[in-house]
Design a protein around this motif. Structure first.
Motif, PDB file in Angstrom:
ATOM      1  N   LEU A  73     -89.921 119.990 -61.515  1.00 28.63           N
ATOM      2  CA  LEU A  73     -91.386 120.015 -61.591  1.00 28.63           C
ATOM      3  C   LEU A  73     -91.966 120.960 -60.536  1.00 28.63           C
ATOM      4  CD1 LEU A  73     -92.053 116.186 -62.115  1.00 28.63           C
ATOM      5  CD2 LEU A  73     -91.890 117.987 -63.847  1.00 28.63           C
ATOM      6  N   GLN A  74     -91.306 121.011 -59.382  1.00 24.78           N
ATOM      7  CA  GLN A  74     -91.767 121.906 -58.327  1.00 24.78           C
ATOM      8  C   GLN A  74     -91.563 123.371 -58.741  1.00 24.78           C
ATOM      9  OE1 GLN A  74     -89.610 121.877 -54.521  1.00 24.78           O
ATOM     10  NE2 GLN A  74     -91.600 121.652 -53.483  1.00 24.78           N
ATOM     11  N   ASN A  75     -90.446 123.664 -59.368  1.00 25.89           N
ATOM     12  CA  ASN A  75     -90.162 125.031 -59.845  1.00 25.89           C
ATOM     13  C   ASN A  75     -90.979 125.382 -61.087  1.00 25.89           C
ATOM     14  OD1 ASN A  75     -88.229 125.201 -57.863  1.00 25.89           O
ATOM     15  ND2 ASN A  75     -86.479 124.856 -59.237  1.00 25.89           N
ATOM     16  N   ASP A  76     -91.427 124.333 -61.804  1.00 24.68           N
ATOM     17  CA  ASP A  76     -92.060 124.513 -63.116  1.00 24.68           C
ATOM     18  C   ASP A  76     -91.138 125.310 -64.037  1.00 24.68           C
ATOM     19  OD1 ASP A  76     -94.009 124.202 -65.053  1.00 24.68           O
ATOM     20  OD2 ASP A  76     -95.079 126.041 -64.490  1.00 24.68           O
ATOM     21  N   GLY A  77     -89.852 124.985 -63.933  1.00 22.76           N
ATOM     22  CA  GLY A  77     -88.858 125.689 -64.737  1.00 22.76           C
ATOM     23  C   GLY A  77     -87.481 125.116 -64.506  1.00 22.76           C
ATOM     24  N   TYR A 107     -84.939 120.771 -67.270  1.00 28.95           N
ATOM     25  CA  TYR A 107     -86.091 121.616 -67.658  1.00 28.95           C
ATOM     26  C   TYR A 107     -87.329 120.737 -67.774  1.00 28.95           C
ATOM     27  CZ  TYR A 107     -82.453 124.950 -68.906  1.00 28.95           C
ATOM     28  OH  TYR A 107     -81.367 125.772 -68.860  1.00 28.95           O
ATOM     29  N   PRO A 108     -88.491 121.300 -67.448  1.00 25.56           N
ATOM     30  CA  PRO A 108     -89.725 120.510 -67.584  1.00 25.56           C
ATOM     31  C   PRO A 108     -90.148 120.375 -69.048  1.00 25.56           C
ATOM     32  CG  PRO A 108     -90.263 122.746 -66.902  1.00 25.56           C
ATOM     33  CD  PRO A 108     -88.756 122.651 -66.921  1.00 25.56           C
ATOM     34  N   LYS A 110     -93.514 119.605 -71.365  1.00 29.82           N
ATOM     35  CA  LYS A 110     -94.974 119.633 -71.196  1.00 29.82           C
ATOM     36  C   LYS A 110     -95.698 119.243 -72.487  1.00 29.82           C
ATOM     37  CE  LYS A 110     -95.032 123.103 -67.527  1.00 29.82           C
ATOM     38  NZ  LYS A 110     -95.639 124.367 -67.042  1.00 29.82           N
ATOM     39  N   VAL A 116     -97.912 117.857 -67.616  1.00 25.62           N
ATOM     40  CA  VAL A 116     -96.496 117.477 -67.493  1.00 25.62           C
ATOM     41  C   VAL A 116     -96.233 116.156 -68.214  1.00 25.62           C
ATOM     42  CG1 VAL A 116     -94.665 116.827 -65.897  1.00 25.62           C
ATOM     43  CG2 VAL A 116     -96.186 118.726 -65.330  1.00 25.62           C
ATOM     44  N   THR A 119     -89.200 115.464 -67.893  1.00 29.41           N
ATOM     45  CA  THR A 119     -88.082 116.418 -67.857  1.00 29.41           C
ATOM     46  C   THR A 119     -87.024 116.012 -68.875  1.00 29.41           C
ATOM     47  OG1 THR A 119     -86.922 115.160 -66.153  1.00 29.41           O
ATOM     48  CG2 THR A 119     -88.418 116.907 -65.392  1.00 29.41           C
TER      49      THR A 119
END
Length: 321
Positions: A73-77, A107-108, A110, A116, A119
């Motif tokens: 979630l922090q990386n958004d990827g 992976y996130p 959405k 969000v 994951t």
């Protein structure tokens, strides 16, 4: 209009369950998870049915920096951790300490509006080459989940629109019903008013007629007796008497329109015709030649649009009724 986030129906959960089971089989991992994020909680929504999978549906974690999914979630990827024990960033994470899960790919997921959901991830106790090769496949399955979320959001949006339309329709129907009731009440009041006006008009006409009959006609009768030998004066007295008697009735619009097209002399001749006077009698009353009266009668016929076979007196009588 903001569409509320829908609950995940059982049918969709069953689909996701088959999907994570398939991923675990293809990637040869003990755990494939779909996680739901509702800060500060991060819980297991779907868990593969692998025999060595330590994670169960409903199991909840608090989001913090030592949680693998927090990194996603922090990386958004994508986040790939091949061996957490050898990575200072992840050497103290809960999954490694509790279940020795040192391998992670995630992976996130959405919602269609960018929010969000959570994951999707696979975990193993050691570096897994098959899982690394299956990264693009895992991304595709992530896309499937997001497509399902988009469909659920669209269904929810349509439900919201339909509910809004039903409420608007109900409101409009109630408004129409109120207006209809108000119009009905107004119509009733108007009918009462019209009836009252009509009744007053009749009363007024009756009073006028009574006054003519009681006060004026007796005087006309006396005048007729005094001038009984004078034909012309008698004729005019008869006309006055009949006109006064006719004041109590409404002249038809056809007669009114016909008289508007005539000259004063023609109007006088029409009245004498209605009283049954012959051409000779009319000529005597008006002190004119009979040929002059015939000329006026022809003009009257033309103005009234009469054909040769139509009788003038009968036509005038029809107009007056």
């Amino acid at each position: 209009m903001t569409t509320p986030r829908p609950d995940i129906p059982e049918r969709t959960r069953e689909k996701w369950q088959r999907m994570v089971d398939l991923i675990s089989e293809i990637a040869d991992v003990p755990a494939t998870l779909i996680m739901r994020t509702l800060p500060p909680d991060h819980s297991v929504a779907v868990s593969s049915a692998s025999p060595e999978n330590p994670y169960v549906v409903g199991q909840s974690f608090t989001l913090h920096e030592n949680l693998y999914c927090f990194g996603v979630l922090q990386n958004d990827g994508e986040l790939v951790v091949e061996d957490a024990a050898c990575d200072p960033r992840w050497s103290c994470n809960e999954d490694l300490e509790a279940d020795e899960m040192g391998f992670y790919i995630g992976y996130p997921i959405k919602w269609p509006d960018g929010g969000v959901f959570g994951t999707i991830c696979v975990l193993d106790r050691s570096r897994n080459e098959k899982a690394l090769l299956f990264r693009k496949g895992l991304q595709e399955f992530c896309g499937v989940v997001e497509d399902d979320l988009a469909m659920l959001m669209e269904v929810e949006r349509r439900k919201t629109v339909q509910q809004t339309l039903r409420e608007t329709l109900a409101s409009q129907e109630a408004k129409i019903e109120r207006r209809t009731k108000a119009l009905e009440e107004a119509n009733i009041a108007l009918r009462v008013l019209v009836d009252n006006v009509e009744e007053r008009r009749k009363d007024a006409e009756q009073r006028v007629y009574d006054q003519i009959r009681e006060l004026i006609l007796p005087l006309v009768t006396k005048l007729r007796q005094l001038h009984s030998d004078e034909d012309v004066e008698a004729v005019y007295l008869d006309m006055i008497s009949e006109n006064l008697e006719g004041l109590s009735t409404i002249v038809s619009s056809d007669v009114a329109q016909a008289l508007e097209r005539l000259t004063p002399t023609e109007t006088e001749i029409v009245q004498l015709i209605l009283y049954g006077r012959t051409t000779k009698e009319i000529a005597n009353v008006l002190s004119r030649e009979t040929s002059t009266i015939d000329f006026h009668r022809n003009n009257i016929r033309q103005k009234l649009g009469l054909k040769r076979h139509q009788n003038l007196r009968q036509h005038l009588a029809c107009l007056s009724h």
